[in-house]
Motif scaffolding. Sequence first.
Motif, PDB file in Angstrom:
ATOM      1  N   ARG A 102      16.576 116.479  53.143  1.00 47.02           N
ATOM      2  CA  ARG A 102      17.095 117.288  51.896  1.00 47.02           C
ATOM      3  C   ARG A 102      17.945 117.007  51.340  1.00 47.02           C
ATOM      4  O   ARG A 102      19.232 116.801  51.981  1.00 47.02           O
ATOM      5  CB  ARG A 102      16.764 118.766  52.282  1.00 47.02           C
ATOM      6  CG  ARG A 102      17.077 119.536  50.977  1.00 47.02           C
ATOM      7  CD  ARG A 102      16.943 121.131  51.402  1.00 47.02           C
ATOM      8  NE  ARG A 102      15.379 121.250  51.846  1.00 47.02           N
ATOM      9  CZ  ARG A 102      14.983 122.373  52.713  1.00 47.02           C
ATOM     10  NH1 ARG A 102      15.853 123.141  52.791  1.00 47.02           N
ATOM     11  NH2 ARG A 102      13.705 122.201  52.691  1.00 47.02           N
ATOM     12  N   ARG A 104      19.764 118.379  48.717  1.00 46.90           N
ATOM     13  CA  ARG A 104      20.961 119.411  48.581  1.00 46.90           C
ATOM     14  C   ARG A 104      21.757 119.580  49.616  1.00 46.90           C
ATOM     15  O   ARG A 104      22.885 119.698  49.690  1.00 46.90           O
ATOM     16  CB  ARG A 104      20.049 120.486  48.054  1.00 46.90           C
ATOM     17  CG  ARG A 104      21.177 121.632  47.539  1.00 46.90           C
ATOM     18  CD  ARG A 104      20.189 122.782  46.909  1.00 46.90           C
ATOM     19  NE  ARG A 104      19.207 123.228  47.837  1.00 46.90           N
ATOM     20  CZ  ARG A 104      19.273 123.921  48.889  1.00 46.90           C
ATOM     21  NH1 ARG A 104      20.487 124.636  48.973  1.00 46.90           N
ATOM     22  NH2 ARG A 104      18.063 124.429  49.369  1.00 46.90           N
ATOM     23  N   THR A 105      21.219 119.722  50.893  1.00 44.13           N
ATOM     24  CA  THR A 105      21.862 120.271  52.195  1.00 44.13           C
ATOM     25  C   THR A 105      22.183 119.275  53.193  1.00 44.13           C
ATOM     26  O   THR A 105      22.787 119.802  53.975  1.00 44.13           O
ATOM     27  CB  THR A 105      20.866 121.330  52.632  1.00 44.13           C
ATOM     28  OG1 THR A 105      19.706 120.834  53.165  1.00 44.13           O
ATOM     29  CG2 THR A 105      20.564 122.466  51.697  1.00 44.13           C
ATOM     30  N   GLY A 106      21.453 118.077  53.109  1.00 39.28           N
ATOM     31  CA  GLY A 106      21.713 117.054  54.028  1.00 39.28           C
ATOM     32  C   GLY A 106      20.824 117.526  55.612  1.00 39.28           C
ATOM     33  O   GLY A 106      20.710 116.561  56.398  1.00 39.28           O
ATOM     34  N   GLU A 107      19.896 118.483  55.343  1.00 32.23           N
ATOM     35  CA  GLU A 107      19.142 118.625  56.449  1.00 32.23           C
ATOM     36  C   GLU A 107      18.297 117.550  56.708  1.00 32.23           C
ATOM     37  O   GLU A 107      17.772 116.788  55.720  1.00 32.23           O
ATOM     38  CB  GLU A 107      18.293 119.950  56.091  1.00 32.23           C
ATOM     39  CG  GLU A 107      19.143 121.285  56.162  1.00 32.23           C
ATOM     40  CD  GLU A 107      18.283 122.395  55.684  1.00 32.23           C
ATOM     41  OE1 GLU A 107      18.049 123.287  56.552  1.00 32.23           O
ATOM     42  OE2 GLU A 107      17.909 122.377  54.462  1.00 32.23           O
ATOM     43  N   THR A 108      17.925 117.378  57.998  1.00 31.29           N
ATOM     44  CA  THR A 108      16.721 116.318  58.208  1.00 31.29           C
ATOM     45  C   THR A 108      15.759 116.659  59.220  1.00 31.29           C
ATOM     46  O   THR A 108      15.583 117.678  59.730  1.00 31.29           O
ATOM     47  CB  THR A 108      17.846 114.956  59.088  1.00 31.29           C
ATOM     48  OG1 THR A 108      18.077 115.479  60.342  1.00 31.29           O
ATOM     49  CG2 THR A 108      18.688 114.427  57.911  1.00 31.29           C
ATOM     50  N   ASP A 111      13.289 120.235  59.671  1.00 32.79           N
ATOM     51  CA  ASP A 111      14.207 121.275  59.030  1.00 32.79           C
ATOM     52  C   ASP A 111      14.168 121.028  57.464  1.00 32.79           C
ATOM     53  O   ASP A 111      14.260 121.899  56.605  1.00 32.79           O
ATOM     54  CB  ASP A 111      15.616 121.385  59.614  1.00 32.79           C
ATOM     55  CG  ASP A 111      15.768 121.941  60.788  1.00 32.79           C
ATOM     56  OD1 ASP A 111      14.923 122.498  61.221  1.00 32.79           O
ATOM     57  OD2 ASP A 111      16.683 121.493  61.536  1.00 32.79           O
ATOM     58  N   ALA A 112      14.303 119.807  57.197  1.00 31.44           N
ATOM     59  CA  ALA A 112      14.197 119.510  55.613  1.00 31.44           C
ATOM     60  C   ALA A 112      12.648 119.748  54.989  1.00 31.44           C
ATOM     61  O   ALA A 112      12.754 119.862  53.625  1.00 31.44           O
ATOM     62  CB  ALA A 112      14.611 117.801  55.478  1.00 31.44           C
TER      63      ALA A 112
END
Length: 114
Positions: A102, A104-108, A111-112
Amino acid sequence: MIKIEAIVREEKLEDVKQALNEIDVHGITVSQVMGCGMQKGRTESVRGQKVDLMFREKIKFEIVVSDEKWEAKTIKAIRKAAFTGEVGDGKIFSYDLKNVMRIRTGETGTDALN
């Protein structure tokens, strides 16, 4: 994670969208595409001339799901909604994804997706 790509008839766009919504699949990318398969296009008359159109207009859905359970559920919904029984109903492809992020958040990973 698994990416599912489905190529379906243009007139099945709303049916497939509704079927995916009913099973709570919301992360969908939709594109208008052109291609040919067994149908090999069609012939039309343009200004009195017969013209062979090699490609047919289709709709492409791209969906990423978290696991095999969601893969099976999503493919079943698409197939049921897109089915007419005629040549040209389309194809569904699925393949493993290495990663997703993602922006915007850097989630991978999964979680993304949520």
